[in-house]
Write an enzyme that holds these catalytic residues in place. Structure first.
Site, PDB file in Angstrom:
ATOM      1  N   SER A 119      -4.144  29.884  -0.149  1.00 24.87           N
ATOM      2  CA  SER A 119      -2.911  29.844  -0.931  1.00 24.87           C
ATOM      3  C   SER A 119      -2.919  30.882  -2.045  1.00 24.87           C
ATOM      4  O   SER A 119      -1.927  31.043  -2.738  1.00 24.87           O
ATOM      5  CB  SER A 119      -2.706  28.448  -1.511  1.00 24.87           C
ATOM      6  OG  SER A 119      -3.878  27.992  -2.119  1.00 24.87           O
ATOM      7  N   HIS A 140       0.188  31.681   5.252  1.00 25.69           N
ATOM      8  CA  HIS A 140       0.201  30.614   4.252  1.00 25.69           C
ATOM      9  C   HIS A 140       1.345  29.628   4.488  1.00 25.69           C
ATOM     10  O   HIS A 140       2.516  29.962   4.318  1.00 25.69           O
ATOM     11  CB  HIS A 140       0.300  31.244   2.851  1.00 25.69           C
ATOM     12  CG  HIS A 140       0.248  30.235   1.770  1.00 25.69           C
ATOM     13  ND1 HIS A 140       0.954  30.342   0.602  1.00 25.69           N
ATOM     14  CD2 HIS A 140      -0.436  29.063   1.680  1.00 25.69           C
ATOM     15  CE1 HIS A 140       0.702  29.293  -0.153  1.00 25.69           C
ATOM     16  NE2 HIS A 140      -0.133  28.504   0.476  1.00 25.69           N
ATOM     17  N   GLU A 152       4.237  32.375   4.505  1.00 25.71           N
ATOM     18  CA  GLU A 152       4.014  33.716   3.964  1.00 25.71           C
ATOM     19  C   GLU A 152       2.978  34.402   4.858  1.00 25.71           C
ATOM     20  O   GLU A 152       1.926  33.812   5.152  1.00 25.71           O
ATOM     21  CB  GLU A 152       3.483  33.633   2.530  1.00 25.71           C
ATOM     22  CG  GLU A 152       4.519  33.165   1.528  1.00 25.71           C
ATOM     23  CD  GLU A 152       3.937  32.923   0.137  1.00 25.71           C
ATOM     24  OE1 GLU A 152       4.610  33.252  -0.840  1.00 25.71           O
ATOM     25  OE2 GLU A 152       2.811  32.385   0.024  1.00 25.71           O
ATOM     26  N   ASN A 190       3.342  30.661  -4.697  1.00 23.40           N
ATOM     27  CA  ASN A 190       2.382  30.069  -5.642  1.00 23.40           C
ATOM     28  C   ASN A 190       2.271  30.869  -6.935  1.00 23.40           C
ATOM     29  O   ASN A 190       1.907  30.321  -7.972  1.00 23.40           O
ATOM     30  CB  ASN A 190       1.009  29.907  -4.999  1.00 23.40           C
ATOM     31  CG  ASN A 190       0.965  28.659  -4.143  1.00 23.40           C
ATOM     32  OD1 ASN A 190       1.858  27.826  -4.205  1.00 23.40           O
ATOM     33  ND2 ASN A 190      -0.085  28.521  -3.356  1.00 23.40           N
TER      34      ASN A 190
END
Ligand code: CAA
Length: 284
Positions: A119, A140, A152, A190
């Protein structure tokens, strides 16, 4: 290269979700976790999700039979030898990931793509542990995997366009919306989401409002589907803490300094939903 068989390493929340949607898309799936109980629990969780879908009339008993026929569960990395793509979803620790990727490189066929569900960590650094950095990519997923549409896709510095394209194509086949992002700590989501959760935990720690009211405020006032502290419990307080610490180290910017509340909860073993307690209590 056509991807037919997908290997998933790590049968925690994310690995189990990835295995579930891959089987639903018709891929043969091998789900491996070094801890036999974790792999078995992931299999049970999938059955539970599918039973709910049957109850709601969204899937049929025949669908579930088909999915089950596509999934194998194991504890040994050697079974990945036949896989075209391996998606790693283990603990967020760069040293462990590097060691695992070096092992995968030995076990997997030369043309196989090795993806990591990290992540926040560096794809380039993970890829450098293998002799095939051009075939290593970030993939991700978001929690809960069966629900969140985004994946992602992150190339490392050596990743080829062919690897990125094959990964993007796989995402589409498993009914996800891929977005390619440059390698940078936390990528897109994130990078933005974790400081938001951290700020909520700092406000909680300062006593600005209760955990319930902070979450209610963000739902009622900012239209969030769930509050930041419940989201933190969903993701795992240990995971959010690790990401904050990583940002602080990588960016060298104290704005990423993690809330003390994260540290206290992690030290107490209250990691969120997965342990039954975090900012909220899930034991009942
Ligand atoms: N597994 C499978 N399905 C789930 C699920 C789970 N854990 N949780 C909810 N669902 C399904 C439900 O079964 C339901 O399905 P149907 O529409 O088919 O009935 C649907 O999702 C909606 O669920 P609910 O009605 O129970 O609840 P909700 O409408 O409040 O939605 C939620 C729940 C999807 C979690 C929503 O609150 C939400 O989108 N929250 C934000 C989640 C988020 O931000 N995730 C990203 C976290 S960051 C991350 O994952 C990256 C990282 O690296 C840390």
């Amino acid at each position: 290269m056509e991807i037919k068989k997908v290997g998933i390493l790590g049968a925690g929340t994310m690995g189990a979700g990835i295995a579930q949607i891959s089987a639903e898309a018709g891929y043969q799936v091998i789900l491996v976790d070094v801890v036999a109980d974790v792999a078995a629990n992931a299999f049970k969780k999938m059955q539970k999700n599918w039973a709910k879908a049957v109850e709601k009339g969204k899937k049929s008993a025949e669908d579930i039979e088909q999915y089950n026929a596509l999934i194998a569960v194991g504890t040994d990395l050697d079974v990945f030898a036949e896989c075209d793509m391996i998606i790693e979803a283990i603990i967020e620790n760069i040293d462990i990931k590097k060691s695992v990727f070096a092992q995968l490189d030995q076990v997997c066929k030369p043309e196989a793509i090795l993806a990591t569900n990290t992540s926040a960590l560096s794809i380039t650094e993970i890829a450098a542990a293998t002799k095939r950095p051009s075939q290593v990519v970030g993939m991700h997923f978001f929690n809960p995997v069966p629900v969140m549409r985004l994946v992602e896709v992150i190339p490392g510095t050596e990743t080829t366009e062919a690897t990125v394209q094959a990964t993007v194509d796989l995402c589409k086949t498993i009914k996800k919306d891929p977005i390619v992002a440059k390698e940078s700590p936390g990528f897109i989501v994130n990078r933005i989401l974790v400081p938001y959760i951290n700020e909520a935990a700092i406000a909680y720690q300062e006593g600005v409002a209760s955990a319930e009211d902070i979450d209610r405020a963000m739902k009622l006032g900012a239209g969030m589907p769930m509050g930041p502290l419940a989201l933190c419990d969903l993701v795992g307080i240990d995971v959010v803490l690790m990401i904050c610490e990583y940002y602080w180290k990588e960016f060298g910017d104290p704005k990423y300094r993690p809330s003390l509340a994260f540290k206290q909860k992690v030290r107490a073993g209250h990691l969120g939903m997965k342990t039954g307690k975090g900012f909220f209590d899930y034991s009942k």
